[in-house]
Design an enzyme around this catalytic site. Structure first.
Site, mmCIF file in Angstrom:
data_model
loop_
_atom_site.group_PDB
_atom_site.id
_atom_site.type_symbol
_atom_site.label_atom_id
_atom_site.label_comp_id
_atom_site.label_asym_id
_atom_site.label_seq_id
_atom_site.Cartn_x
_atom_site.Cartn_y
_atom_site.Cartn_z
ATOM 1 N N VAL A 120 -7.820 19.968 -29.170
ATOM 2 C CA VAL A 120 -8.796 18.896 -29.413
ATOM 3 C C VAL A 120 -10.214 19.463 -29.417
ATOM 4 O O VAL A 120 -11.032 19.118 -30.268
ATOM 5 C CB VAL A 120 -8.647 17.786 -28.361
ATOM 6 C CG1 VAL A 120 -9.741 16.732 -28.543
ATOM 7 C CG2 VAL A 120 -7.277 17.138 -28.455
ATOM 8 N N ASP A 121 -10.498 20.345 -28.479
ATOM 9 C CA ASP A 121 -11.808 21.003 -28.472
ATOM 10 C C ASP A 121 -12.045 21.751 -29.779
ATOM 11 O O ASP A 121 -13.139 21.702 -30.356
ATOM 12 C CB ASP A 121 -11.906 21.993 -27.305
ATOM 13 C CG ASP A 121 -12.189 21.324 -25.975
ATOM 14 O OD1 ASP A 121 -12.854 20.276 -25.970
ATOM 15 O OD2 ASP A 121 -11.732 21.842 -24.951
#
Length: 392
Positions: free
Chosen positions: A181-182
């Protein structure tokens, strides 16, 4: 061109220097923002990383560490300058704001409300630099009931639904073990900033860019979430299997695992023939994609039994010769030895003053990875900077 009329390996990324002359000041930490500013730096932008006196939190995350330097931090901060500043201190803040005044891009990764308290909000920056592209990266966005909630990659994987579809049906929900997600948020921030700069070049105003991990996790589930919104049917966890097609998952061989995608109508008979199970092609329970999906579990068991008769290399050769899509399930040791890494020039190397020799994934997007111009900086290595460096 090589003698067989195939393109040779890339010699240089055609995007090298695309962002030369663009000045980026980055107040973000750990992963999403630093990935974004590193990609901009790889493309030629001058990036100044502003860290608190204690340093980016990522500097303490690990293992592994290379002579005390966090490899996580090293992997996301090449081609940058580092200065330290206590933004609650008037003198430090004034020094930083002089750089902000001449920046093209400002990136901040604070929880909403913190930048305002530090005098570094979108409105604060616009007063001294109305042309700056201002990008915020947060967990849940700048507005809404969850805007002030803290969130990290794992939490967002959980609340966005990503964990609910990851793993086997009979196991608990699972995280993707890389901070996906980062990474997605960092890539989306990069795209948004490039679009904003293009808009600015046309003389159009650019508002506050609101990148958040939650939205980044949602767009990675574009197909599955859209399918749910249309059908109201919750997707099942299917391990390595694609929910929309089979055979299309990891299967066991005599010495490892292989992924084969043989779900297309033209591939299914060839697959049955190669694994020496032609009767599967004629079986009514596997007659088409829909019935194969309904009977996936028993089909997978039969495919595993067939493939375990020979090692992975044997099956790769057979499937490749038949034009089927396949690949070995590679661990990182195997990945690091793939010839394709060298062909794409996907790895960059440099000698760090403290960590020593470094190898890392480069910017092999659009061509070969550009070489490292600046090694990942030591904390406050460039505190003497009083004005923007020239393009490097």
């Amino acid at each position: 061109m090589s003698s067989d009329n195939k393109p040779g390996p890339p010699q240089e990324n055609p995007l090298v220097g695309a962002m030369a002359g663009i000045r980026v000041i980055d107040f973000s930490q750990i992963a999403a923002g630093p990935l974004c500013s590193m990609l901009l730096a790889d493309l030629g932008a001058v990036v100044i990383k502003v860290e608190p006196p204690s340093g980016d939190i990522a500097r303490g995350l690990g293992p592994p560490f290379a002579n005390g330097e966090s490899v996580l931090h090293l992997s996301l901060n090449r081609n940058k300058y580092s200065i330290t500043a206590d933004l609650k201190d008037a003198e430090d803040r004034e020094r930083v704001m002089r750089l902000v005044a001449d920046a093209d891009v400002v990136i901040e990764g604070y929880r909403p409300g913190v930048a305002q308290r530090l005098g570094l909000s979108f409105d604060d920056v616009r007063k001294i630099n109305p042309d700056a592209v201002y990008c915020s990266i947060s967990a849940f966005g700048q507005h809404g009931p969850w805007s002030r909630k803290a969130g990290v990659d794992g939490v967002i994987q959980a609340v966005s639904g990503l964990m609910s579809i990851t793993g086997d049906a009979d196991s608990p929900p699972s995280k993707v073990q890389t901070p996906i997600v980062d990474m997605s948020a960092g890539l989306q921030a990069t795209v948004a900033i490039l679009a904003a700069l293009a808009k600015r070049d046309k003389g159009e105003g650019v508002g506050h860019i609101d990148i958040n991990l939650f939205s980044s996790a949602l767009i990675m589930q574009q197909i599955t979430l859209t399918s749910y919104l249309m059908s109201s049917e919750l997707p099942l966890r299917t391990g390595s299997g694609a929910p929309y097609a089979t055979p299309n998952e990891a299967y066991r061989t005599a010495d490892g695992y292989i992924l084969v995608a043989a779900y297309q109508k033209a591939h299914w008979p060839s697959f049955c023939r190669i694994i020496e199970r032609p009767e599967l092609f004629d079986a009514p329970e596997y007659a088409d994609l829909a019935t194969r999906l309904e009977n996936r579990e028993q089909l997978t068991a039969q495919i595993n039994a067939a493939l375990m008769k020979h090692p992975t290399a044997y099956w790769l050769e057979q499937f490749d010769d038949a034009g089927l899509i396949c690949a070995p399930i590679a661990d990182y040791e195997m990945v690091s030895q793939l010839e394709q890494l060298d062909e794409l020039r996907a790895i960059v190397t440099c000698d760090h003053a403290k960590a020593g020799a470094l190898s890392m994934i480069g910017f092999a997007i659009g061509g070969a990875s550009p070489p490292v111009r600046l090694t990942p900086p030591l904390l406050g290595e460039h505190n003497g900077i009083a004005q923007w460096p020239e393009a490097n």
